[in-house]
Scaffold this active site. Sequence first.
Site, PDB file in Angstrom:
ATOM      1  N   HIS A  91       0.653  -1.161   0.087  1.00 27.25           N
ATOM      2  CA  HIS A  91       0.050  -0.035   0.077  1.00 27.25           C
ATOM      3  C   HIS A  91       0.843   1.141  -0.054  1.00 27.25           C
ATOM      4  O   HIS A  91       1.864   1.341   0.499  1.00 27.25           O
ATOM      5  CB  HIS A  91      -0.885  -0.079   1.222  1.00 27.25           C
ATOM      6  CG  HIS A  91      -1.867   0.876   1.328  1.00 27.25           C
ATOM      7  ND1 HIS A  91      -1.668   2.353   1.648  1.00 27.25           N
ATOM      8  CD2 HIS A  91      -3.222   1.174   0.586  1.00 27.25           C
ATOM      9  CE1 HIS A  91      -2.766   2.979   1.155  1.00 27.25           C
ATOM     10  NE2 HIS A  91      -3.754   2.313   0.571  1.00 27.25           N
ATOM     11  N   GLU A 160      -3.739   2.158  -7.392  1.00 28.96           N
ATOM     12  CA  GLU A 160      -4.099   3.423  -6.626  1.00 28.96           C
ATOM     13  C   GLU A 160      -3.205   4.286  -7.138  1.00 28.96           C
ATOM     14  O   GLU A 160      -2.021   4.504  -6.186  1.00 28.96           O
ATOM     15  CB  GLU A 160      -4.139   2.904  -5.266  1.00 28.96           C
ATOM     16  CG  GLU A 160      -4.933   1.722  -4.722  1.00 28.96           C
ATOM     17  CD  GLU A 160      -5.469   1.939  -3.548  1.00 28.96           C
ATOM     18  OE1 GLU A 160      -6.569   1.943  -2.916  1.00 28.96           O
ATOM     19  OE2 GLU A 160      -4.198   1.571  -2.418  1.00 28.96           O
TER      20      GLU A 160
HETATM   21  P1  PGA Z   1      -9.102   6.558  -0.098  1.00 26.49           P
HETATM   22  O1  PGA Z   1      -8.064   5.345   0.064  1.00 26.49           O
HETATM   23  O2  PGA Z   1     -10.228   5.914  -0.645  1.00 26.49           O
HETATM   24  O3  PGA Z   1      -9.292   7.235   1.108  1.00 26.49           O
HETATM   25  O4  PGA Z   1      -8.445   7.298  -1.348  1.00 26.49           O
HETATM   26  C1  PGA Z   1      -7.749   4.447  -0.966  1.00 26.49           C
HETATM   27  C2  PGA Z   1      -6.692   3.612  -0.433  1.00 26.49           C
HETATM   28  O5  PGA Z   1      -5.752   3.993   0.220  1.00 26.49           O
HETATM   29  O6  PGA Z   1      -6.746   2.244  -0.399  1.00 26.49           O
END
Ligand code: PGA
Length: 238
Positions: A91, A160
């Site tokens: 992550h 992401e």
């Molecule tokens: P967010 O985070 O939906 O708050 O943008 C997504 C994540 O970090 O998995």
Amino acid sequence: MKIVASNFKTNHTRLSTAGFVSKVDGFVKENSIKNPIFIFPSFLSIDNFDVSSNISIGVQNGYPVDNGSYTGEVGTDALDEFGIKTILIGHSERRHILKESNDLIVKKYDFFKSNNYKIIYCIGEPLEVKTAGLEAVIEYLFSQLDGIDLSYENLIIAYEPVWAIGTGKVATIEDINEIHTILKTKINTPILYGGSVKVDNLEQILNIKSVDGVLVGSGSWKIEDFCQMTLIASNIKN
Ligand code: PGA
């Protein structure tokens, strides 16, 4: 079926997590929702939750050992006691804020893979790479896949973009589709999108064919919102 995953990050207590999980489970049963659902609470809130078979409880992190002397870390012996077999690895908050190196990330990947965990492996480019253009983005994302066995059957990738996480800035539908489509030329596993996904933009994002689901942070922390998200996903047909 589209996947919906909630990453609690450093939110919810043991008590509120238990309430969240049981409410989501009740909602999923009432509405006969069969989509794969993942919930990643904090370590302290992990428990032996009794949930429907399509709901998986996972951890946001883990150390690549069964046990040992690694102060502050959690190994698989402790996770086994709760039947945890799902983990988030790579992550962006662990990469950028906690300074986790690529070497450690690959070590974690190999270890949890050898223990047969379902791995949600996160990749994503920071803003300066995004600004440099598509070629730079793709090169960056592929470099985050270096050393990762992409043929692992229990792998899910989460794309992401770092600049979209917790910022309210969502990648455009065209951007998401473009990146996912390119990733899919190399990756055969499901690919989730993450970054400022909310109840309001979920349907549009899940309707993108190359998006197999979403990994949601802040937009998923209210029980009602997350329930709503599972319902929206259950109504998507492609
Ligand atoms: P967010 O985070 O939906 O708050 O943008 C997504 C994540 O970090 O998995």
